[in-house]
Design an enzyme around this catalytic site. Structure first.
Site, PDB file in Angstrom:
ATOM      1  N   GLY A 160       0.784  -1.234   0.000  1.00 40.87           N
ATOM      2  CA  GLY A 160       0.000   0.000   0.000  1.00 40.87           C
ATOM      3  C   GLY A 160       0.813   1.279   0.000  1.00 40.87           C
ATOM      4  N   THR A 161       2.014   1.272  -0.624  1.00 41.07           N
ATOM      5  CA  THR A 161       2.759   2.534  -0.672  1.00 41.07           C
ATOM      6  C   THR A 161       2.051   3.546  -1.581  1.00 41.07           C
ATOM      7  OG1 THR A 161       4.231   1.866  -2.474  1.00 41.07           O
ATOM      8  CG2 THR A 161       4.964   1.379  -0.236  1.00 41.07           C
ATOM      9  N   ASN A 162       1.375   3.063  -2.597  1.00 41.25           N
ATOM     10  CA  ASN A 162       0.613   3.994  -3.454  1.00 41.25           C
ATOM     11  C   ASN A 162      -0.604   4.543  -2.716  1.00 41.25           C
ATOM     12  OD1 ASN A 162       1.703   4.358  -6.324  1.00 41.25           O
ATOM     13  ND2 ASN A 162       1.976   2.165  -5.953  1.00 41.25           N
TER      14      ASN A 162
ATOM     15  N   MET B 135      -4.138  -6.808  -7.062  1.00 43.35           N
ATOM     16  CA  MET B 135      -3.634  -7.883  -7.918  1.00 43.35           C
ATOM     17  C   MET B 135      -4.714  -8.892  -8.314  1.00 43.35           C
ATOM     18  SD  MET B 135      -0.627  -6.792  -8.225  1.00 43.35           S
ATOM     19  CE  MET B 135       0.742  -5.969  -7.423  1.00 43.35           C
TER      20      MET B 135
ATOM     21  N   ILE C 124      -7.746  -9.396 -11.444  1.00 43.72           N
ATOM     22  CA  ILE C 124      -8.316  -8.795 -12.661  1.00 43.72           C
ATOM     23  C   ILE C 124      -9.837  -8.774 -12.552  1.00 43.72           C
ATOM     24  CG2 ILE C 124      -8.602  -9.118 -15.161  1.00 43.72           C
ATOM     25  CD1 ILE C 124      -5.672  -9.972 -15.257  1.00 43.72           C
ATOM     26  N   LEU C 125     -10.419  -7.608 -12.838  1.00 42.80           N
ATOM     27  CA  LEU C 125     -11.873  -7.445 -12.722  1.00 42.80           C
ATOM     28  C   LEU C 125     -12.542  -7.757 -14.065  1.00 42.80           C
ATOM     29  CD1 LEU C 125     -11.582  -4.147 -10.689  1.00 42.80           C
ATOM     30  CD2 LEU C 125     -12.465  -6.323  -9.797  1.00 42.80           C
TER      31      LEU C 125
ATOM     32  N   ASN D 246      -6.112   2.855 -12.644  1.00 46.02           N
ATOM     33  CA  ASN D 246      -5.110   1.898 -12.154  1.00 46.02           C
ATOM     34  C   ASN D 246      -3.713   2.474 -12.341  1.00 46.02           C
ATOM     35  OD1 ASN D 246      -4.002  -0.762 -11.411  1.00 46.02           O
ATOM     36  ND2 ASN D 246      -3.483  -0.981 -13.572  1.00 46.02           N
TER      37      ASN D 246
ATOM     38  N   HIS E  80       0.108   1.337 -13.108  1.00 48.01           N
ATOM     39  CA  HIS E  80       0.876   0.188 -13.609  1.00 48.01           C
ATOM     40  C   HIS E  80       2.354   0.585 -13.666  1.00 48.01           C
ATOM     41  CE1 HIS E  80       1.650  -3.574 -15.627  1.00 48.01           C
ATOM     42  NE2 HIS E  80       2.455  -2.900 -16.428  1.00 48.01           N
TER      43      HIS E  80
HETATM   44  C1  GAR Z   1       3.094  -0.998  -7.495  1.00 50.44           C
HETATM   45  O1  GAR Z   1       4.361  -0.971  -8.082  1.00 50.44           O
HETATM   46  C2  GAR Z   1       2.015  -0.974  -8.562  1.00 50.44           C
HETATM   47  O2  GAR Z   1       2.333  -0.165  -9.638  1.00 50.44           O
HETATM   48  C3  GAR Z   1       1.969  -2.422  -8.961  1.00 50.44           C
HETATM   49  O3  GAR Z   1       2.121  -3.124  -7.739  1.00 50.44           O
HETATM   50  C4  GAR Z   1       2.846  -2.337  -6.806  1.00 50.44           C
HETATM   51  C5  GAR Z   1       2.025  -2.196  -5.550  1.00 50.44           C
HETATM   52  O4  GAR Z   1       2.756  -1.572  -4.532  1.00 50.44           O
HETATM   53  N1  GAR Z   1       0.776  -2.748  -9.647  1.00 50.44           N
HETATM   54  C6  GAR Z   1       0.698  -3.642 -10.631  1.00 50.44           C
HETATM   55  O5  GAR Z   1       1.638  -4.299 -10.997  1.00 50.44           O
HETATM   56  C7  GAR Z   1      -0.685  -3.791 -11.246  1.00 50.44           C
HETATM   57  N2  GAR Z   1      -0.599  -4.507 -12.480  1.00 50.44           N
HETATM   58  P1  GAR Z   1       2.052  -0.884  -3.286  1.00 50.44           P
HETATM   59  O6  GAR Z   1       1.094  -1.904  -2.666  1.00 50.44           O
HETATM   60  O7  GAR Z   1       3.180  -0.550  -2.371  1.00 50.44           O
HETATM   61  O8  GAR Z   1       1.322   0.334  -3.784  1.00 50.44           O
END
Ligand code: GAR
Length: 201
Positions: free
Chosen positions: A14-16, A93, A95-96, A110, A112
């Site tokens: 969940g850093t994003n 992670m 797919i919907l 989203n 990516h």
């Molecule tokens: C992030 O790098 C995001 O871009 C990627 O997973 C990571 C989640 O990190 N998403 C995908 O690959 C989606 N296809 P986070 O939980 O620290 O945000």
């Protein structure tokens, strides 16, 4: 003006999500507010981040609900109950289906971790994306925020930012640089942009 009610869907660290919560605190995001965080993993650290920020965190188990349809129905019920305007997939992670994505046309975005159309689509997620980029030997990678439709990573692009690949990068080192230099910047900016647009329309 009313703020867009945002649900952030997560699966892991969940850093994003944190970048979005921080942007809300600093005012970068002012047209929307995170009303709920939904995780498909009970132990996702993202749920702890939500709790620490005083945001409701929900765990919806695909395993217990058994089918994709039941899983998505549970998510839809949670979204409808909270009158969510915008859905942000931030490291979600799963797919919907088209049934889900078409219901929220141009209301799901989203993040990516590559420059779409490189290293995207089914099977490209998390570290795998950076492993593929390093294997190919690209010198520039980055991140993309896009609308979500029925094609995995195939929706309209909202924002992109390039990041250099350096000699000696490992997938982990590259992942971190892409997060720091691109994801944590363009995702909050896109959340603000789309929230503002939704509230104007
Ligand atoms: C992030 O790098 C995001 O871009 C990627 O997973 C990571 C989640 O990190 N998403 C995908 O690959 C989606 N296809 P986070 O939980 O620290 O945000």
């Amino acid at each position: 003006m009313r703020k867009a009610k945002i649900a952030v869907l997560v699966s892991g660290g969940g850093t994003n999500l944190q970048a979005i919560l921080d942007a809300q605190n600093s005012g970068v995001i002012h047209s929307g507010e995170v009303a709920a965080v939904i995780s498909n993993h009970a132990d996702a650290y993202a749920l702890t981040r939500a709790r620490k920020a005083g945001v409701e965190g929900l765990y919806i188990s695909k395993k217990e609900l058994k089918t994709q349809e039941a899983f998505e129905n549970a998510i839809i019920a949670a979204l409808e109950e909270r009158e969510i305007d915008l859905i942000v997939l931030a490291g979600f992670m799963s797919i919907l289906s088209e049934r889900f994505t078409s219901r929220y046309d141009h209301r799901i975005i989203n993040i990516h971790p590559s420059l779409i159309p490189s290293f995207c689509g089914q099977g490209f997620y998390g570290l795998r994306v950076h492993e593929a980029a390093l294997k190919k030997g690209v010198k520039v990678t980055g991140a993309t925020v896009h609308f979500v439709n029925e094609i995995p990573d195939g929706g309209e692009i909202i924002a992109q930012k390039a990041v250099e690949v350096l000699d000696g990068d490992t997938p982990e080192v590259l992942q971190r640089r892409v997060m720091e230099e691109a994801e944590w910047i363009i995702l909050p900016q896109a959340v603000e942009k789309i929230s503002a647009a939704l509230m104007e329309s």
